[in-house]
Write a protein that holds these residues in place. Structure first.
Motif, PDB file in Angstrom:
ATOM      1  N   ILE A 229       0.850  -1.195   0.000  1.00  0.00           N
ATOM      2  CA  ILE A 229       0.000   0.000   0.000  1.00  0.00           C
ATOM      3  C   ILE A 229       0.879   1.235   0.000  1.00  0.00           C
ATOM      4  O   ILE A 229       1.826   1.354   0.788  1.00  0.00           O
ATOM      5  CB  ILE A 229      -0.925   0.002   1.248  1.00  0.00           C
ATOM      6  CG1 ILE A 229      -1.816  -1.246   1.237  1.00  0.00           C
ATOM      7  CG2 ILE A 229      -1.781   1.261   1.287  1.00  0.00           C
ATOM      8  CD1 ILE A 229      -2.678  -1.395   2.480  1.00  0.00           C
ATOM      9  N   ALA A 230       0.584   2.164  -0.875  1.00  0.00           N
ATOM     10  CA  ALA A 230       1.441   3.337  -1.053  1.00  0.00           C
ATOM     11  C   ALA A 230       1.359   4.306   0.117  1.00  0.00           C
ATOM     12  O   ALA A 230       2.372   4.828   0.590  1.00  0.00           O
ATOM     13  CB  ALA A 230       1.081   4.055  -2.361  1.00  0.00           C
ATOM     14  N   SER A 231       0.159   4.584   0.607  1.00  0.00           N
ATOM     15  CA  SER A 231      -0.038   5.602   1.638  1.00  0.00           C
ATOM     16  C   SER A 231       0.325   5.064   3.022  1.00  0.00           C
ATOM     17  O   SER A 231      -0.188   4.022   3.429  1.00  0.00           O
ATOM     18  CB  SER A 231      -1.490   6.074   1.637  1.00  0.00           C
ATOM     19  OG  SER A 231      -1.756   6.900   2.751  1.00  0.00           O
ATOM     20  N   PRO A 232       1.211   5.756   3.772  1.00  0.00           N
ATOM     21  CA  PRO A 232       1.526   5.326   5.146  1.00  0.00           C
ATOM     22  C   PRO A 232       0.302   5.326   6.054  1.00  0.00           C
ATOM     23  O   PRO A 232       0.175   4.462   6.926  1.00  0.00           O
ATOM     24  CB  PRO A 232       2.560   6.362   5.611  1.00  0.00           C
ATOM     25  CG  PRO A 232       3.137   6.930   4.352  1.00  0.00           C
ATOM     26  CD  PRO A 232       2.018   6.914   3.351  1.00  0.00           C
ATOM     27  N   GLY A 233      -0.582   6.305   5.848  1.00  0.00           N
ATOM     28  CA  GLY A 233      -1.794   6.351   6.655  1.00  0.00           C
ATOM     29  C   GLY A 233      -2.678   5.140   6.426  1.00  0.00           C
ATOM     30  O   GLY A 233      -3.252   4.583   7.373  1.00  0.00           O
ATOM     31  N   GLU A 234      -2.805   4.718   5.163  1.00  0.00           N
ATOM     32  CA  GLU A 234      -3.607   3.530   4.852  1.00  0.00           C
ATOM     33  C   GLU A 234      -2.950   2.260   5.400  1.00  0.00           C
ATOM     34  O   GLU A 234      -3.631   1.328   5.811  1.00  0.00           O
ATOM     35  CB  GLU A 234      -3.791   3.418   3.340  1.00  0.00           C
ATOM     36  CG  GLU A 234      -4.683   4.493   2.740  1.00  0.00           C
ATOM     37  CD  GLU A 234      -6.103   4.397   3.275  1.00  0.00           C
ATOM     38  OE1 GLU A 234      -6.579   3.268   3.502  1.00  0.00           O
ATOM     39  OE2 GLU A 234      -6.721   5.457   3.480  1.00  0.00           O
ATOM     40  N   ARG A 235      -1.622   2.224   5.391  1.00  0.00           N
ATOM     41  CA  ARG A 235      -0.915   1.074   5.978  1.00  0.00           C
ATOM     42  C   ARG A 235      -1.242   0.941   7.461  1.00  0.00           C
ATOM     43  O   ARG A 235      -1.565  -0.151   7.947  1.00  0.00           O
ATOM     44  CB  ARG A 235       0.597   1.240   5.821  1.00  0.00           C
ATOM     45  CG  ARG A 235       1.121   1.104   4.412  1.00  0.00           C
ATOM     46  CD  ARG A 235       2.624   1.249   4.434  1.00  0.00           C
ATOM     47  NE  ARG A 235       3.188   1.287   3.088  1.00  0.00           N
ATOM     48  CZ  ARG A 235       4.492   1.468   2.828  1.00  0.00           C
ATOM     49  NH1 ARG A 235       5.330   1.614   3.833  1.00  0.00           N
ATOM     50  NH2 ARG A 235       4.922   1.482   1.585  1.00  0.00           N
ATOM     51  N   LEU A 236      -1.141   2.072   8.183  1.00  0.00           N
ATOM     52  CA  LEU A 236      -1.416   2.050   9.613  1.00  0.00           C
ATOM     53  C   LEU A 236      -2.869   1.671   9.893  1.00  0.00           C
ATOM     54  O   LEU A 236      -3.160   0.904  10.829  1.00  0.00           O
ATOM     55  CB  LEU A 236      -1.111   3.426  10.214  1.00  0.00           C
ATOM     56  CG  LEU A 236      -1.246   3.547  11.735  1.00  0.00           C
ATOM     57  CD1 LEU A 236      -0.277   2.586  12.430  1.00  0.00           C
ATOM     58  CD2 LEU A 236      -0.978   4.988  12.179  1.00  0.00           C
ATOM     59  N   LYS A 237      -3.775   2.176   9.070  1.00  0.00           N
ATOM     60  CA  LYS A 237      -5.188   1.856   9.244  1.00  0.00           C
ATOM     61  C   LYS A 237      -5.445   0.369   9.017  1.00  0.00           C
ATOM     62  O   LYS A 237      -6.225  -0.262   9.754  1.00  0.00           O
ATOM     63  CB  LYS A 237      -6.024   2.686   8.271  1.00  0.00           C
ATOM     64  CG  LYS A 237      -7.526   2.503   8.420  1.00  0.00           C
ATOM     65  CD  LYS A 237      -8.280   3.387   7.438  1.00  0.00           C
ATOM     66  CE  LYS A 237      -9.789   3.163   7.572  1.00  0.00           C
ATOM     67  NZ  LYS A 237     -10.543   4.023   6.610  1.00  0.00           N
ATOM     68  N   ALA A 238      -4.787  -0.195   8.000  1.00  0.00           N
ATOM     69  CA  ALA A 238      -4.964  -1.623   7.715  1.00  0.00           C
ATOM     70  C   ALA A 238      -4.410  -2.489   8.847  1.00  0.00           C
ATOM     71  O   ALA A 238      -5.042  -3.458   9.278  1.00  0.00           O
ATOM     72  CB  ALA A 238      -4.290  -1.976   6.390  1.00  0.00           C
ATOM     73  N   LEU A 239      -3.224  -2.133   9.357  1.00  0.00           N
ATOM     74  CA  LEU A 239      -2.633  -2.909  10.441  1.00  0.00           C
ATOM     75  C   LEU A 239      -3.443  -2.781  11.732  1.00  0.00           C
ATOM     76  O   LEU A 239      -3.499  -3.722  12.527  1.00  0.00           O
ATOM     77  CB  LEU A 239      -1.189  -2.448  10.683  1.00  0.00           C
ATOM     78  CG  LEU A 239      -0.162  -2.847   9.619  1.00  0.00           C
ATOM     79  CD1 LEU A 239       1.191  -2.231   9.930  1.00  0.00           C
ATOM     80  CD2 LEU A 239      -0.037  -4.362   9.529  1.00  0.00           C
ATOM     81  N   ASN A 240      -4.064  -1.628  11.929  1.00  0.00           N
ATOM     82  CA  ASN A 240      -4.843  -1.416  13.151  1.00  0.00           C
ATOM     83  C   ASN A 240      -6.040  -2.363  13.237  1.00  0.00           C
ATOM     84  O   ASN A 240      -6.495  -2.695  14.335  1.00  0.00           O
ATOM     85  CB  ASN A 240      -5.319   0.037  13.209  1.00  0.00           C
ATOM     86  CG  ASN A 240      -5.878   0.397  14.571  1.00  0.00           C
ATOM     87  OD1 ASN A 240      -5.275   0.116  15.600  1.00  0.00           O
ATOM     88  ND2 ASN A 240      -7.044   1.018  14.587  1.00  0.00           N
ATOM     89  N   THR A 241      -6.545  -2.797  12.079  1.00  0.00           N
ATOM     90  CA  THR A 241      -7.678  -3.735  12.094  1.00  0.00           C
ATOM     91  C   THR A 241      -7.264  -5.122  12.583  1.00  0.00           C
ATOM     92  O   THR A 241      -8.129  -5.946  12.907  1.00  0.00           O
ATOM     93  CB  THR A 241      -8.293  -3.865  10.694  1.00  0.00           C
ATOM     94  OG1 THR A 241      -7.315  -4.409   9.790  1.00  0.00           O
ATOM     95  CG2 THR A 241      -8.744  -2.500  10.166  1.00  0.00           C
ATOM     96  N   CYS A 242      -5.956  -5.382  12.647  1.00  0.00           N
ATOM     97  CA  CYS A 242      -5.467  -6.701  13.076  1.00  0.00           C
ATOM     98  C   CYS A 242      -4.993  -6.713  14.519  1.00  0.00           C
ATOM     99  O   CYS A 242      -4.661  -7.790  15.036  1.00  0.00           O
ATOM    100  CB  CYS A 242      -4.299  -7.137  12.176  1.00  0.00           C
ATOM    101  SG  CYS A 242      -4.693  -7.251  10.432  1.00  0.00           S
ATOM    102  N   VAL A 243      -4.947  -5.556  15.175  1.00  0.00           N
ATOM    103  CA  VAL A 243      -4.374  -5.486  16.517  1.00  0.00           C
ATOM    104  C   VAL A 243      -5.156  -6.352  17.504  1.00  0.00           C
ATOM    105  O   VAL A 243      -4.578  -7.115  18.290  1.00  0.00           O
ATOM    106  CB  VAL A 243      -4.319  -4.019  16.994  1.00  0.00           C
ATOM    107  CG1 VAL A 243      -3.912  -3.956  18.467  1.00  0.00           C
ATOM    108  CG2 VAL A 243      -3.332  -3.233  16.151  1.00  0.00           C
TER     109      VAL A 243
END
Length: 316
Positions: A229-243
């Motif tokens: 994923i190009a956007s750092p914000g989208e990366r963090l949002k995607a990883l947050n769904t797995c926490v």
């Protein structure tokens, strides 16, 4: 008692509390009983919210309801004998009751492991292809996954109680814990237990071993997808769904690892600590799962607030 006075299927097993703390069992058991009560209450609330709130009828929350149901089953399997031992002082369990408890404890443990695996690949699909998430995982597919997890748990655990009936135990045997486990029962037998041990090993490898490996694979795929994923914000949002799911996985597997190490290193030096770890091994995941999801899941919190506000309006 001697093995010479024993007969198959007619043994009595004695539960073990905290060695050296028998006089204080009532006080020691208070936090354990509180954990059991909070676990039952928390998982019941999760089930009620998901069942009654249409906004939570998504695959992720349906899998969460399966996890809560397995946690309730695990509490129902272990809690009665703990109450009998700590509060009533009753240690004796007949063979049939012990074998049945062993079956349900291991079955619900395998169900929880399978549901955690399903939730891991659910998160991978949600991150990999969010636009077609509902199409790939319709309610019918989720129901089939849940049924497969349940059938696997039953089939893997069904040979255990059946094979135990052919073993010869002493007329009275002392267990290592306050409930019945397969490895504990097999270790008390007087007859040849190689088949039982082999079946138990295969059962663990095809459940906990396979599930943990596939969960790690799913997170490798998730990280690979997120890094694309190009956007750092989208990366963090995607990883947050797995926490939340990652926390639950660690809570489920780490106590098992700690208990395994303790049994091999310091079990005989600190028997009370070994029993405490064994109890936490089964009590911590049902206690922590609702807490983690209530803290990390915005949808669960909103569903609870909606239900609470509706209750206040009805009372008014």
């Amino acid at each position: 008692m001697s093995c010479n006075t024993s007969s198959p299927g007619h043994s009595t097993f004695l539960l073990t509390g905290f060695p050296g703390l028998e006089a204080s069992h009532h006080w020691v058991s208070i936090p354990i009983n509180l954990i059991c009560v909070v676990s039952i209450l928390g998982n019941s609330i999760i089930l009620f919210l998901i069942r009654t709130d249409p906004a939570l009828h998504e695959p992720m929350f349906i899998f969460l309801s399966m996890l809560a149901a397995s946690d309730l089953g695990l509490c129902a399997s272990t809690f009665p004998t703990m109450v009998r031992l700590f509060w009533l002082g009753t240690r004796e369990l007949p063979f049939d009751f012990c074998a049945a408890q062993m079956f349900f404890i291991h079955a619900f443990t395998y169900v929880e492991s399978g549901v955690l695996l399903a939730m891991a690949f659910d998160r991978f699909i949600a991150i990999r292809d969010p636009l077609h998430y509902a199409t790939i995982l319709p309610h019918s597919a989720v129901a089939k996954v849940g049924a497969a997890v349940l059938v696997r748990a039953i089939l893997l655990n069904l040979p255990g109680p059946i094979l135990l009936r052919r073993l010869i135990f002493p007329q009275i045997s002392t267990l290592s814990h306050c409930y019945c486990l397969h490895c504990d029962l097999v270790g008390l037998a007087c007859s040849d237990t190689r088949i039982n041990s082999l079946v138990g090993l295969v059962s663990i490898l095809l459940s906990l071993g396979l599930d943990s490996s596939l969960i790690m694979l799913s997170y490798v795929l998730i990280l690979r997808t997120v890094l694309g994923i190009a956007s750092p914000g989208e990366r963090l949002k995607a990883l947050n769904t797995c926490v939340s799911h990652l926390c639950i996985v660690l809570i489920f597997y780490l106590p098992k690892l700690g208990l395994s190490v303790l049994h091999r290193v310091e079990k005989h030096s600190y028997p009370a600590l070994a029993v405490l770890m064994a109890n936490l091994h089964f009590l911590v995941p049902p206690f922590m799962n609702p807490v983690v999801y209530c803290i990390k899941s915005k949808q669960i919190r909103q569903g609870f607030l909606r239900r609470f506000q509706q209750k206040r309006v009805d009372i008014s």
